[in-house]
Design an enzyme around this catalytic site. Structure first.
Site, PDB file in Angstrom:
ATOM      1  N   HIS A  60       0.870  -1.149  -0.033  1.00 37.92           N
ATOM      2  CA  HIS A  60       0.263   0.042   0.082  1.00 37.92           C
ATOM      3  C   HIS A  60       0.858   1.344  -0.157  1.00 37.92           C
ATOM      4  CE1 HIS A  60       0.866  -0.538   4.244  1.00 37.92           C
ATOM      5  NE2 HIS A  60       0.383   0.609   4.558  1.00 37.92           N
ATOM      6  N   HIS A  62       1.610   3.610   2.141  1.00 40.09           N
ATOM      7  CA  HIS A  62       2.033   4.465   2.912  1.00 40.09           C
ATOM      8  C   HIS A  62       3.548   4.649   3.070  1.00 40.09           C
ATOM      9  CE1 HIS A  62      -1.889   4.285   5.738  1.00 40.09           C
ATOM     10  NE2 HIS A  62      -1.961   5.203   4.852  1.00 40.09           N
ATOM     11  N   ASP A  64       6.276   4.408   4.896  1.00 39.39           N
ATOM     12  CA  ASP A  64       6.953   3.390   5.797  1.00 39.39           C
ATOM     13  C   ASP A  64       7.106   2.148   4.803  1.00 39.39           C
ATOM     14  OD1 ASP A  64       4.199   3.061   6.171  1.00 39.39           O
ATOM     15  OD2 ASP A  64       4.792   1.779   8.035  1.00 39.39           O
ATOM     16  N   HIS A  65       6.498   1.776   3.712  1.00 47.04           N
ATOM     17  CA  HIS A  65       6.528   0.854   2.822  1.00 47.04           C
ATOM     18  C   HIS A  65       7.009   0.985   1.493  1.00 47.04           C
ATOM     19  CE1 HIS A  65       3.816  -1.982   5.664  1.00 47.04           C
ATOM     20  NE2 HIS A  65       3.679  -0.657   5.931  1.00 47.04           N
ATOM     21  N   HIS A 135      -7.273  -1.636   5.468  1.00 44.51           N
ATOM     22  CA  HIS A 135      -6.220  -0.664   5.986  1.00 44.51           C
ATOM     23  C   HIS A 135      -6.521   0.768   5.882  1.00 44.51           C
ATOM     24  CE1 HIS A 135      -2.665   0.277   7.692  1.00 44.51           C
ATOM     25  NE2 HIS A 135      -1.821   1.011   6.898  1.00 44.51           N
ATOM     26  N   ASP A 206      -0.076  -4.144   5.829  1.00 43.83           N
ATOM     27  CA  ASP A 206      -0.844  -3.419   7.002  1.00 43.83           C
ATOM     28  C   ASP A 206      -2.341  -3.827   6.868  1.00 43.83           C
ATOM     29  OD1 ASP A 206       1.861  -2.738   7.583  1.00 43.83           O
ATOM     30  OD2 ASP A 206       1.198  -0.438   7.432  1.00 43.83           O
ATOM     31  N   HIS A 264       6.389  -5.688  11.666  1.00 44.92           N
ATOM     32  CA  HIS A 264       5.674  -4.294  11.691  1.00 44.92           C
ATOM     33  C   HIS A 264       5.226  -4.055  12.907  1.00 44.92           C
ATOM     34  CE1 HIS A 264       2.972  -1.250  10.521  1.00 44.92           C
ATOM     35  NE2 HIS A 264       3.425  -0.913   9.449  1.00 44.92           N
TER      36      HIS A 264
HETATM   37 ZN   LIG Z   1       0.100   1.533   6.556  1.00 48.43          ZN
HETATM   38 ZN   LIG Z   2       2.983   0.245   7.919  1.00 49.10          ZN
END
Ligand SMILES: [Zn+2]
Ligand SMILES: [Zn+2]
Length: 313
Positions: A60, A62, A64-65, A135, A206, A264
């Site tokens: 996805h 976001h 952090d990914h 998510h 997530d 995570h």
């Molecule tokens: Zn996320």
């Molecule tokens: Zn995340």
């Protein structure tokens, strides 16, 4: 199949846990699930042979990914990559990669595809399915499904039956019946054991615990599931569309997976022992990932799974 956790944190990196990224070696090819910041360094540390990376799958959009992707794409070029690369992710991934590479022309071709539920990657000996998870934004879990391994060839039995080494034995291994020079017929099952089931791995990305994930994980050998919070912070998990360790374990239990690895983790937990304990209460074969943990998975006789945990150094 070999799995290396390059980063097992969430949101922002900590000293111990970098951002989400899981490298999988399947039949000699590499897949990267998510690409958190610093992934390029960890890929190098994990001894990745760059030309073997086939695809990067983003769960996805976001940060952090995702924020490790531009750096990794450029590092791959510096390390000499010239083979084409697949990048797969939710809507927006093509625009993101285009923007990241607006002032840069890579020395290798890159194909960016927006995932839709169903098959997103088909290779000679495995495929990857995408399913939507919950998510708050469009987010995917990915299931990596290996084809079955051929059964073991019994050379002694072939010898006894008078099957000469060479093309006749190869045809038997491929499941064909053969006729020997003296006219006798040999059936493949006389010299080849039953096929061994291929491995199945699911990466949750997530998500809240959800039915689509339970369904796609059914009978998986390894479920890698996010466990951002402990049950103590369940309300926060609900609000932010994440899972607690206990919820991840319930998904593992419902889908009868062989092994659950939690990842995570929120940076607030100095130790994840309590999260692991609450998961094990619900699903005994739960483990907590740490950065650079490597797991070697192998199918043993019948349906047994052997998993060897080591540290990638
Ligand atoms: Zn996320
Ligand atoms: Zn995340």
């Amino acid at each position: 199949m070999r799995v290396v956790f390059l980063g097992t944190g969430s949101s922002t990196p900590t000293e111990d846990r970098w951002l989400p990224s899981v490298l999988v070696n399947v039949r000699g090819e590499y897949l990267l699930f998510d690409c958190g910041e610093g992934a390029q360094y960890r890929v190098l540390k994990a001894g990745l042979r760059v030309n073997k990376l086939v695809a990067i799958l983003i769960s996805h959009m976001h940060g952090d990914h995702l924020y490790g992707l531009p750096g990794l794409l450029e590092s791959l070029e510096v390390w000499g990559r010239r083979e084409p690369l697949h990048v797969i992710g939710p809507p927006g991934i093509a625009e993101y990669v285009e923007a990241a590479l607006a002032r840069k022309k890579l020395a290798y071709p890159i194909r960016v595809e927006e995932a839709v539920p169903g098959s997103v990657l088909e290779r000679a000996h495995y495929r990857v399915l995408a399913v939507r998870v919950e998510h708050g934004i469009e987010a995917y879990a990915y299931a990596l499904i290996e084809e079955d391994y051929p059964g073991k060839f019994d050379s002694a039995k072939a010898e006894a039956l008078g099957v000469p080494p060479g093309p006749l034995r190869r045809r038997l291994l491929l499941g064909e019946r053969v006729v020997l020079p003296d006219g006798r017929v040999v059936e493949p099952q006389e010299v080849v054991g039953p096929p061994r089931r291929g491995l199945k791995l699911v990466y949750s990305g997530d998500t809240r615990p959800c039915q689509s994930l339970v369904d796609v994980s059914s009978g998986a050998d390894l479920l890698i599931h996010e466990a951002t919070f402990s049950s103590e912070h369940e309300a926060e998990a609900q609000l932010s569309f994440h899972s607690t360790a206990a919820e991840a374990a319930e998904v593992a239990s419902k889908s009868s997976v062989k092994l659950l690895v939690l990842t995570h983790f929120s940076g607030r937990y100095k130790s994840v022992d309590a999260l692991l304990a609450e998961a094990r209460e619900r699903f005994r074969r739960s483990y907590a990932a740490e950065d650079m943990l490597a797991i070697e998975l192998k199918r043993w006789e019948g349906d047994w799974l052997v998993a060897l945990f080591t540290r990638q150094r």
